[in-house]
Design an enzyme around this catalytic site. Structure first.
Site, short mmCIF file in Angstrom:
data_model
loop_
_atom_site.label_atom_id
_atom_site.label_comp_id
_atom_site.label_asym_id
_atom_site.label_seq_id
_atom_site.Cartn_x
_atom_site.Cartn_y
_atom_site.Cartn_z
N GLY A 1 0.84 -1.20 0.00
CA GLY A 1 0.00 0.00 0.00
C GLY A 1 0.86 1.23 0.00
O GLY A 1 2.07 1.18 0.28
N PHE B 1 2.22 9.17 3.71
CA PHE B 1 3.36 9.16 4.61
C PHE B 1 4.51 8.29 4.12
O PHE B 1 5.59 8.31 4.66
CB PHE B 1 2.92 8.65 6.00
CG PHE B 1 1.92 9.55 6.63
CD1 PHE B 1 2.34 10.62 7.39
CD2 PHE B 1 0.57 9.35 6.44
CE1 PHE B 1 1.42 11.48 7.95
CE2 PHE B 1 -0.36 10.20 7.00
CZ PHE B 1 0.06 11.28 7.76
N GLY B 2 4.22 7.46 3.12
CA GLY B 2 5.26 6.57 2.65
C GLY B 2 4.63 5.35 2.01
O GLY B 2 3.52 5.41 1.51
N VAL C 1 4.17 0.83 2.24
CA VAL C 1 4.24 -0.35 3.09
C VAL C 1 4.61 -1.55 2.22
O VAL C 1 4.03 -1.75 1.15
CB VAL C 1 2.89 -0.61 3.79
CG1 VAL C 1 2.96 -1.83 4.69
CG2 VAL C 1 2.46 0.61 4.60
N LYS D 1 6.58 -0.51 7.16
CA LYS D 1 6.11 0.81 6.73
C LYS D 1 7.32 1.74 6.66
O LYS D 1 7.97 2.01 7.65
CB LYS D 1 5.08 1.32 7.75
CG LYS D 1 4.39 2.60 7.36
CD LYS D 1 3.22 2.86 8.30
CE LYS D 1 2.53 4.16 7.99
NZ LYS D 1 1.38 4.37 8.88
N ASP E 1 -8.38 8.41 12.84
CA ASP E 1 -8.43 8.21 11.39
C ASP E 1 -9.01 6.84 11.05
O ASP E 1 -8.46 6.09 10.24
CB ASP E 1 -7.04 8.39 10.77
CG ASP E 1 -7.08 8.68 9.27
OD1 ASP E 1 -8.17 8.93 8.74
OD2 ASP E 1 -6.01 8.63 8.63
P1 ADP Z 1 -0.49 5.51 5.76
O1 ADP Z 1 -0.16 6.15 7.06
O2 ADP Z 1 0.42 5.97 4.66
O3 ADP Z 1 -1.95 5.64 5.39
P2 ADP Z 1 -0.99 2.74 6.49
O4 ADP Z 1 -0.35 2.24 7.74
O5 ADP Z 1 -2.45 3.08 6.58
O6 ADP Z 1 -0.14 3.95 5.89
O7 ADP Z 1 -0.79 1.66 5.34
C1 ADP Z 1 -1.19 1.93 3.99
C2 ADP Z 1 -1.76 0.67 3.35
O8 ADP Z 1 -0.77 -0.38 3.34
C3 ADP Z 1 -2.95 0.05 4.09
O9 ADP Z 1 -4.18 0.64 3.67
C4 ADP Z 1 -2.86 -1.41 3.70
O10 ADP Z 1 -3.46 -1.64 2.44
C5 ADP Z 1 -1.34 -1.63 3.59
N1 ADP Z 1 -0.82 -2.17 4.87
C6 ADP Z 1 -0.37 -1.45 5.91
N2 ADP Z 1 0.04 -2.21 6.93
C7 ADP Z 1 -0.16 -3.49 6.54
C8 ADP Z 1 0.05 -4.78 7.17
N3 ADP Z 1 0.53 -4.87 8.42
N4 ADP Z 1 -0.30 -5.88 6.46
C9 ADP Z 1 -0.81 -5.77 5.21
N5 ADP Z 1 -1.02 -4.62 4.57
C10 ADP Z 1 -0.72 -3.47 5.21
MG MG Z 2 -1.12 7.24 8.57
#
Ligand code: ADP
Ligand code: MG
Ligand code: MG
Length: 270
Positions: free
Chosen positions: A14, A18-19, A21, A35, A131
């Site tokens: 994803g 912010f970056g 994952v 992340k 959020d």
């Molecule tokens: P941001 O702060 O940029 O929104 P997130 O932590 O919400 O970042 O992660 C962005 C996306 O990455 C999530 O919507 C999901 O699809 C994927 N993702 C994040 N963490 C995980 C995880 N632990 N396992 C699987 N997919 C993940």
């Molecule tokens: Mg975030």
């Protein structure tokens, strides 16, 4: 330790503001989600807050932080891997339709509620996520819901609520009062959960909006409640067409208690 080759496009799970994952394999062959944050100043602050706030928190419905590290200018948070991706993907997929059964929708709804109630009722001070939206709810291989993305989360100081220094979050899911005043309590997460629940039950992408704040302020509470009413009737039709009376009852029970919060208990504008 992860190999740099892990951070490639094909391992990307994803991408957010912010970056990105990435799925990665550790030395012991276990799979994790890493992340990786873009190195801006605001991100560093959010990174530290995200890390400090959820270090040591362990709950079945919260995504678990396994570690974090800062290498060169890279900042990484290492999380347990959620095999079934995020809830938006599960609800709307690529073609906009969902394959989730009612039993699965119910399990996911209850899981999120349990995660939230842990943050709001078990932790001292309470942690407000700020959020809650489908993209920040992850699903493991058994469709256990895992609340993720604690970049906006903050501890709540005092019973009257905490004044936000920066009103972030996602427009369609924010309580209007918070968007205007910036004062938050756990009711902010409950409001977002109410919206989420309607999406889970109706299957509609309602409120999932990238509208600007200006547009958002123009939306009245009455309009939102009108739409909530329409959605509930869609949900009701869906429910009547399927499944057992027991399942219908439990889904409606959760929906109604959420609506009650959306209707009555939000902090007032005055
Ligand atoms: P941001 O702060 O940029 O929104 P997130 O932590 O919400 O970042 O992660 C962005 C996306 O990455 C999530 O919507 C999901 O699809 C994927 N993702 C994040 N963490 C995980 C995880 N632990 N396992 C699987 N997919 C993940
Ligand atoms: Mg975030
Ligand atoms: Mg996110």
């Amino acid at each position: 330790r992860t190999a740099t080759r892990d951070f490639s496009k094909e391992n990307e799970l994803g991408k957010g503001g912010f970056g990105a994952v990435y799925k990665a394999e550790l030395g012991d062959r276990s799979i994790v989600a890493v992340k990786l944050l873009f190195p801006t100043e605001q991100n560093l602050r959010d990174f530290l807050k995200e890390a400090v706030l959820i270090t040591g928190i362990k709950h079945r419905n919260l995504v678990q932080l396994k570690g974090c590290c800062v290498r060169d200018k890279k900042r990484m948070l290492v999380y347990e891997y959620a095999q079934n991706g995020n809830l938006a993907q599960a609800l709307w997929g690529k073609d906009g339709s969902s394959a989730l059964t009612w039993a699965q929708r119910l399990k996911i709804s209850v899981g999120i509620a349990k995660g939230l109630s842990y943050l709001h009722e078990e932790l001292q001070p309470k942690v407000i996520h700020r959020d809650i939206k489908p993209q920040n709810i992850l699903l493991d291989k058994d469709l256990n819901a895992k609340i993720a993305d604690f970049g906006m989360a903050r501890p709540m100081k005092g019973d009257q609520g905490t004044q936000a220094t920066r009103v972030g979050g996602t427009v369609g899911y924010l309580a209007p009062e918070y968007a205007v005043q910036g004062l938050f309590t756990e009711k902010l997460d409950v409001y977002s959960y109410g919206i989420l629940l309607l999406q889970i039950i109706s299957g509609r992408k309602c409120f999932d909006s990238s509208a600007t704040s200006d547009e958002f302020y123009l939306r009245t509470r009455a309009f939102k409640l009108y739409r909530v009413g329409c959605l509930l009737s869609i949900a009701e039709q869906n429910l009547l067409a399927t499944t057992s009376a027991e399942e219908i009852e439990s889904v409606l029970k959760i929906a109604l208690s959420c609506l009650q919060v959306v209707h009555d208990k939000r902090p007032s504008m005055s």
